[in-house]
Enzyme design. Structure first.
Site, PDB file in Angstrom:
ATOM      1  N   GLU A  41      -4.714   3.661   0.138  1.00  0.00           N
ATOM      2  CA  GLU A  41      -3.079   4.052   0.832  1.00  0.00           C
ATOM      3  C   GLU A  41      -2.479   1.935   1.332  1.00  0.00           C
ATOM      4  O   GLU A  41      -3.817   1.837   2.447  1.00  0.00           O
ATOM      5  CB  GLU A  41      -2.812   5.148   1.784  1.00  0.00           C
ATOM      6  CG  GLU A  41      -1.763   4.515   3.067  1.00  0.00           C
ATOM      7  CD  GLU A  41      -1.393   5.923   3.875  1.00  0.00           C
ATOM      8  OE1 GLU A  41      -0.561   6.180   4.434  1.00  0.00           O
ATOM      9  OE2 GLU A  41      -2.380   6.233   4.604  1.00  0.00           O
ATOM     10  N   LYS A 112       5.549   8.783   0.245  1.00  0.00           N
ATOM     11  CA  LYS A 112       4.364   9.492   1.109  1.00  0.00           C
ATOM     12  C   LYS A 112       5.877  10.410   1.787  1.00  0.00           C
ATOM     13  O   LYS A 112       6.764  10.053   1.596  1.00  0.00           O
ATOM     14  CB  LYS A 112       4.400   8.805   1.805  1.00  0.00           C
ATOM     15  CG  LYS A 112       3.087   9.310   3.411  1.00  0.00           C
ATOM     16  CD  LYS A 112       1.966   8.748   3.904  1.00  0.00           C
ATOM     17  CE  LYS A 112       1.511   9.309   4.895  1.00  0.00           C
ATOM     18  NZ  LYS A 112       0.939   8.159   5.432  1.00  0.00           N
ATOM     19  N   CYS A 148      -2.269  11.094   2.472  1.00  0.00           N
ATOM     20  CA  CYS A 148      -3.219  10.653   3.142  1.00  0.00           C
ATOM     21  C   CYS A 148      -2.360  12.275   3.909  1.00  0.00           C
ATOM     22  O   CYS A 148      -2.822  13.117   3.760  1.00  0.00           O
ATOM     23  CB  CYS A 148      -2.931   9.833   4.525  1.00  0.00           C
ATOM     24  SG  CYS A 148      -4.189   9.270   5.642  1.00  0.00           S
TER      25      CYS A 148
END
Length: 549
Positions: A41, A112, A148
């Site tokens: 990330e 994300k 994540c």
């Protein structure tokens, strides 16, 4: 399909270095026959970039780096993380994105969705959460790519109202890939494994997870990238606290295999083993990424400075550590000897500068103002601040970075002197309780005596007045540390802690000290974070608040 996971150490804002490292590992993975290499990330810019993200030029440099990386992606595809502009008028200006790059071009973008905004995280400050999710087609497989926190909403008390994988699973993916920047805490590896395992089992898919490694000021990333089969079984675990590149084969039935010897741990490392490795990495990267090589610290003969000195010598090399003995008229002979013995054991540089004349000069100069008032904390703190002046003078003269040696117990209750022993460029053990410092000292001595035994067994003392002991001012550390942990880490009230069986007056006194010391902690150096709740960026308290729990 052969997939490479690249677990690397990045440097925030160092686009030249980060880009070169990513390209180098693309070439290595291609040479070893990988079809796809996956990076972590926000790898292009480093994590967390914080308010660098508010500069348009910073975002432009991220995109320019991504295009350089894309130009190398021929004969292999890659996944990289970077911030990208949100082109919609509504919402935040950026997305936290992953590029899927193939044949020199960005073929797909995943943004994300679940943006953490707790403890050390502040992603919603910068990024707009995604609401659209699509699988990526590659080599006859469908990849469900998430970033994540997107997989962290399976916990008992979900923080978000959606799960990206619930949408992606409807598109019948063959494999999940998650790129992450998940910071270290000594209990976090087990939690991480449990949550990711639950995802693999829940969606009946293999999962490949790649994490950052390395330290970014106070945050330490431990790596430990993971691979699970579709039943949630952990089948491989990449090394902790070091860079690594590993290869995995995804067969026609989406089963994951690999040829390298497994690095799966037989058992979890102890908290102290993990803390030790994390702090070593934290010191190394703080100095390397700041462009400094040599450290200095005041060495008292006590356990805190001894542990910090030993850790610094291990991280930087003994020749790059200057230990300065600064005895006062209250320093005991055995403390001076303990400090000298440690220097001999480590082989580090050392100097001895007595401060008696300096403190006497201060006291003499202030005698008209002090008007024969009794010796008290004012004179005690003059000693500590005199030491800080000398240490900082040597920093300025020789280019050292001063290591702060305060532990978490002291930082919690304010048992330290502002502009004295609380000075420093980095706080090495400021997230390590005093009881853990003793354990860490014993761990450092596990093969041979490095830290003199007397530094470990003698009663702790600041030695700022005759026969002083820490317990003159504080409860015993085994009690103090447990109360602090319940309050700081577990967010328990005084009433809840008292119900656990702790003495009421002690609990109320300790919590009051913690809250009253907030102004001191605002002025201390960044603390290497090793626990689930450290002082600093992850714990935000008002300085003049009245709540004493």
């Amino acid at each position: 399909m052969k997939i490479a996971l690249a677990q690397l150490n990045y440097h925030i804002g160092n686009f030249e270095s980060n880009t070169a490292k990513i390209i180098d590992h693309i070439k290595k993975a291609r040479t070893n026959g990988a079809d796809l290499v996956v990076f972590s990330e926000l790898c292009v810019c480093g994590y967390p970039s914080r308010d660098f993200l508010e500069f348009d030029e910073f975002i432009d440099l991220c995109e320019a780096s991504a295009q350089k990386i894309a130009a190398e992606c021929h004969g292999i595809a890659c996944i990289i993380g970077l911030p990208t502009p949100n082109h919609r008028a509504e919402g935040k200006d950026l997305n936290n994105s992953a590029y899927f790059i193939e044949n020199g071009k960005v073929k797909a973008i995943a943004n994300k969705a679940l943006l953490p905004n707790y403890d050390i995280f502040d992603e919603y400050r910068y990024f707009e959460p995604s609401t659209e999710f699509s699988c990526i087609e590659f080599k006859g497989k469908r990849i469900a790519l998430t970033i994540c926190e997107d997989l962290w909403n399976t916990i008992e008390n979900p923080l978000y109202i959606t799960r990206p994988m619930d949408i992606l699973i409807e598109q019948k993916p063959d494999v999940m890939i998650n790129i992450a920047a998940s910071p270290f805490a000594y209990n976090h590896d087990v939690e991480r494994i449990d949550i990711l395992s639950d995802n693999a089992k829940r969606y009946n898919l293999p999962l490949l997870y790649v994490n950052h490694v390395g330290a970014q000021t106070e945050l330490i990333f431990d790596g430990g990238s993971l691979v699970f089969d579709n039943t949630g079984k952990l089948i491989d675990e990449m090394p902790y606290f070091e860079e690594s590149l590993a290869y995995y084969d995804l067969d026609e039935k989406s089963a994951v295999t690999f040829e390298h010897p497994s690095t799966l741990r037989v058992e979890k490392q102890s908290d102290i083993e993990q803390i030790h490795k994390a702090i070593i990495l934290g010191i190394k990267d703080y100095f390397h990424k700041s462009g400094f090589k040599q450290a200095i610290l005041g060495l008292s003969g006590g356990i805190d400075s001894a542990v910090v000195c030993a850790l610094a010598a291990e991280a930087l090399g003994a020749a790059n550590v200057m230990a300065v003995l600064l005895p006062s008229r209250f320093s005991s002979d055995h403390s001076i000897k303990d400090a000298e013995d440690l220097v001999k054991n480590l082989g580090c540089m050392s100097e001895t500068i007595a401060i008696s004349n300096i403190t006497e000069a201060f006291e003499s100069t202030l005698s008209p103002q002090f008007k024969n008032l009794p010796f008290n904390i004012a004179e005690e703190n003059i000693q500590s601040r005199s030491r800080a002046v000398l240490l900082m003078a040597m920093c300025n003269k020789f280019g050292y970075i001063l290591l702060n040696t305060s532990n978490k117990s002291e930082a919690a209750v304010g048992y330290g002197t502002l502009y004295g022993d609380m000075c420093g460029g980095i706080s090495v053990i400021g997230d390590v309780y005093k009881t853990q410092v003793f354990d860490l000292a014993r761990h450092i001595n596990r093969d041979k005596e490095i830290i003199p035994v007397n530094s470990i067994v003698k009663p702790p003392s600041a030695e700022l007045r005759p026969n002083q002991k820490d317990t003159d001012s504080l409860p015993e550390y085994d009690i103090l540390d447990k109360i602090i942990a319940e309050y700081v880490e577990n967010r328990c009230s005084s009433a809840e802690i008292i119900k656990m069986g702790y003495d009421e007056s002690t609990v109320r006194r300790v919590l009051r000290l913690v809250n009253l010391a907030e102004h001191k902690r605002y002025q201390t150096p960044p603390i290497l974070r090793v626990s689930p709740k450290a002082f600093g960026m992850g714990r935000r308290m008002p300085i003049v608040g009245k709540y004493l729990s």
